[in-house]
Write a protein that holds these residues in place. Structure first.
Motif, PDB file in Angstrom:
ATOM      1  N   ILE A 150      -2.435   2.315   0.809  1.00 33.90           N
ATOM      2  CA  ILE A 150      -1.394   1.551   0.108  1.00 33.90           C
ATOM      3  C   ILE A 150      -1.697   1.375  -1.373  1.00 33.90           C
ATOM      4  O   ILE A 150      -0.775   1.198  -2.179  1.00 33.90           O
ATOM      5  CB  ILE A 150      -1.144   0.172   0.771  1.00 33.90           C
TER       6      ILE A 150
ATOM      7  N   PHE B 128       0.166   3.602  -3.719  1.00 32.39           N
ATOM      8  CA  PHE B 128       1.570   3.387  -4.078  1.00 32.39           C
ATOM      9  C   PHE B 128       1.743   3.098  -5.564  1.00 32.39           C
ATOM     10  O   PHE B 128       2.812   3.283  -6.119  1.00 32.39           O
ATOM     11  CB  PHE B 128       2.166   2.228  -3.270  1.00 32.39           C
TER      12      PHE B 128
ATOM     13  N   THR C 163       0.989  -1.723  -5.723  1.00 28.35           N
ATOM     14  CA  THR C 163       0.487  -2.627  -4.690  1.00 28.35           C
ATOM     15  C   THR C 163      -0.084  -3.906  -5.294  1.00 28.35           C
ATOM     16  O   THR C 163       0.052  -4.994  -4.725  1.00 28.35           O
ATOM     17  CB  THR C 163      -0.588  -1.918  -3.855  1.00 28.35           C
TER      18      THR C 163
ATOM     19  N   HIS D 232       8.209  -9.871   3.997  1.00 21.89           N
ATOM     20  CA  HIS D 232       8.375  -8.685   3.161  1.00 21.89           C
ATOM     21  C   HIS D 232       9.632  -8.794   2.298  1.00 21.89           C
ATOM     22  O   HIS D 232       9.617  -8.457   1.110  1.00 21.89           O
ATOM     23  CB  HIS D 232       8.463  -7.424   4.024  1.00 21.89           C
TER      24      HIS D 232
ATOM     25  N   LEU E 271       9.191  -6.749  -1.225  1.00 16.44           N
ATOM     26  CA  LEU E 271       8.494  -5.496  -0.938  1.00 16.44           C
ATOM     27  C   LEU E 271       9.512  -4.416  -0.559  1.00 16.44           C
ATOM     28  O   LEU E 271      10.293  -4.603   0.374  1.00 16.44           O
ATOM     29  CB  LEU E 271       7.512  -5.693   0.223  1.00 16.44           C
TER      30      LEU E 271
ATOM     31  N   HIS F 246      10.622   1.215   1.355  1.00 13.02           N
ATOM     32  CA  HIS F 246       9.913   2.493   1.221  1.00 13.02           C
ATOM     33  C   HIS F 246       8.420   2.311   1.472  1.00 13.02           C
ATOM     34  O   HIS F 246       7.785   3.150   2.132  1.00 13.02           O
ATOM     35  CB  HIS F 246      10.143   3.067  -0.174  1.00 13.02           C
ATOM     36  N   TYR F 247       7.842   1.215   0.960  1.00 15.52           N
ATOM     37  CA  TYR F 247       6.415   0.961   1.151  1.00 15.52           C
ATOM     38  C   TYR F 247       6.096   0.738   2.632  1.00 15.52           C
ATOM     39  O   TYR F 247       5.074   1.221   3.140  1.00 15.52           O
ATOM     40  CB  TYR F 247       5.982  -0.269   0.351  1.00 15.52           C
TER      41      TYR F 247
ATOM     42  N   SER G 156       6.402   4.096   4.493  1.00 13.63           N
ATOM     43  CA  SER G 156       5.294   4.985   4.149  1.00 13.63           C
ATOM     44  C   SER G 156       3.988   4.518   4.798  1.00 13.63           C
ATOM     45  O   SER G 156       3.209   5.335   5.295  1.00 13.63           O
ATOM     46  CB  SER G 156       5.129   5.045   2.629  1.00 13.63           C
ATOM     47  N   ALA G 157       3.750   3.200   4.797  1.00 11.83           N
ATOM     48  CA  ALA G 157       2.526   2.660   5.397  1.00 11.83           C
ATOM     49  C   ALA G 157       2.460   2.986   6.883  1.00 11.83           C
ATOM     50  O   ALA G 157       1.367   3.220   7.434  1.00 11.83           O
ATOM     51  CB  ALA G 157       2.456   1.154   5.177  1.00 11.83           C
TER      52      ALA G 157
END
Length: 301
Positions: free
Chosen positions: A43, A46, A49, A93, A98, A101-102, A105-106
């Motif tokens: 992460i 990114f 972060t 989130h 947040l 997308h994050y 992806s995580a």
């Protein structure tokens, strides 16, 4: 979260798979620290972060919660409290802003880590397939619940609008769609006329007395405009597919048109003053294009 039972049914999440996940928990507990270290390495890639994990206290708290969530993936008890627990994570989130997308992806890292562990502990094909199937389902269910908070936030925002505000919003969206289609058609027309211009310049190159040097420069200028128009159509296609508005492509088209003039005027001693003005404008457009590109790169990072 009253629909959590139907959610499990939609994923065909069986009691046998619950039992398989419960059986994986001891091994995953021993891997929890390794998972956290790898998760954080992932992460931090990114780029932004640090915006959400601002100090050591927040990072330590976040690490403990991620570890707890990872072990709970294999708890073997996927009831209402479990789904409420996931939903609250999703709400947090949304609250901190947040991007989804994050989160998505995580989950790629989470899925890869678990499946790699399963591969490394292969015993027999049947058990291997069952473990993979169970893990894929619980990971997808978690992602579904976590991202549902974003969808419900968008829906609640829309529902909080008055009837008039909703009507205006829907009308503007429709009007925007029509404008985008009109723009796409206009760009196609521009590209068509750019082809005609290119063909006309080819014709003049062979059937006029304007000179071979000037003719070639004119053809190159027309080709540059055609290339810019095609690039602009490509960017508009991306825009219609939901990507950002590419103002840089319009700047590039303007630069191409001006460069064409420079190529034509460069052979004329009488156009030196106009050439200077055009050169200044091109430099200004180039700076604007660079600034737009720099902003886009910063946003991606």
């Amino acid at each position: 979260m009253q629909h959590y039972q139907s959610l499990k049914e939609h994923y065909h999440f069986t009691e046998k798979e619950v039992s398989i996940l419960k059986g994986l928990q001891p091994r995953m507990e021993t891997l929890a620290d390794e998972f956290i270290d790898g998760f954080y390495d992932y992460i931090w890639g990114f780029g932004k972060t640090a915006k959400f994990l601002k100090n050591k206290e927040i990072i330590a708290y976040h690490r403990s919660k991620i570890k707890e969530w990872f072990i709970n993936l294999f708890c073997g008890k996927y009831d209402l409290p479990y789904f409420m627990y996931l939903y609250k994570i999703g709400e947090i989130h949304v609250k901190i802003g947040l991007p989804t997308h994050y989160v998505n992806s995580a989950f790629t890292y989470v899925r890869t880590f678990i499946l790699t562990s399963i591969e490394e502990n292969f015993k027999n094909k049947e058990q291997h397939i069952e473990e993979i199937r169970a893990v894929e389902k619980i990971v997808d269910i978690n992602l579904d619940v976590l991202t549902s908070s974003y969808r419900e936030e968008e829906l609640s925002t829309f529902l909080s609008l008055s009837k008039v505000e909703k009507g205006i919003l829907i009308g503007l969206k429709k009007f925007n769609s029509y404008i985008n289609y009109f723009l796409a058609g206009a760009l196609a027309l521009v590209a068509f006329f750019a082809i005609v211009l290119f063909g006309y310049d080819i014709y003049l190159l062979f059937f006029s007395d304007k000179g071979i040097e000037k003719g070639i420069l004119t053809v190159l200028g027309s080709l540059l405009v055609l290339w810019a128009a095609i690039e602009l159509i490509h960017e508009e296609i991306n825009h219609l597919q939901g990507k950002g508005f590419a103002i840089g492509a319009f700047i590039m088209l303007a630069m191409a048109a001006l460069i064409r003039k420079v190529l034509i005027y460069s052979l004329s001693a009488e156009k030196s003053e106009e050439l200077l003005i055009i050169a200044v404008v091109i430099v200004g457009l180039a700076i604007a294009y660079w600034l737009v590109g720099a902003k886009k790169r910063t946003t991606i990072d």
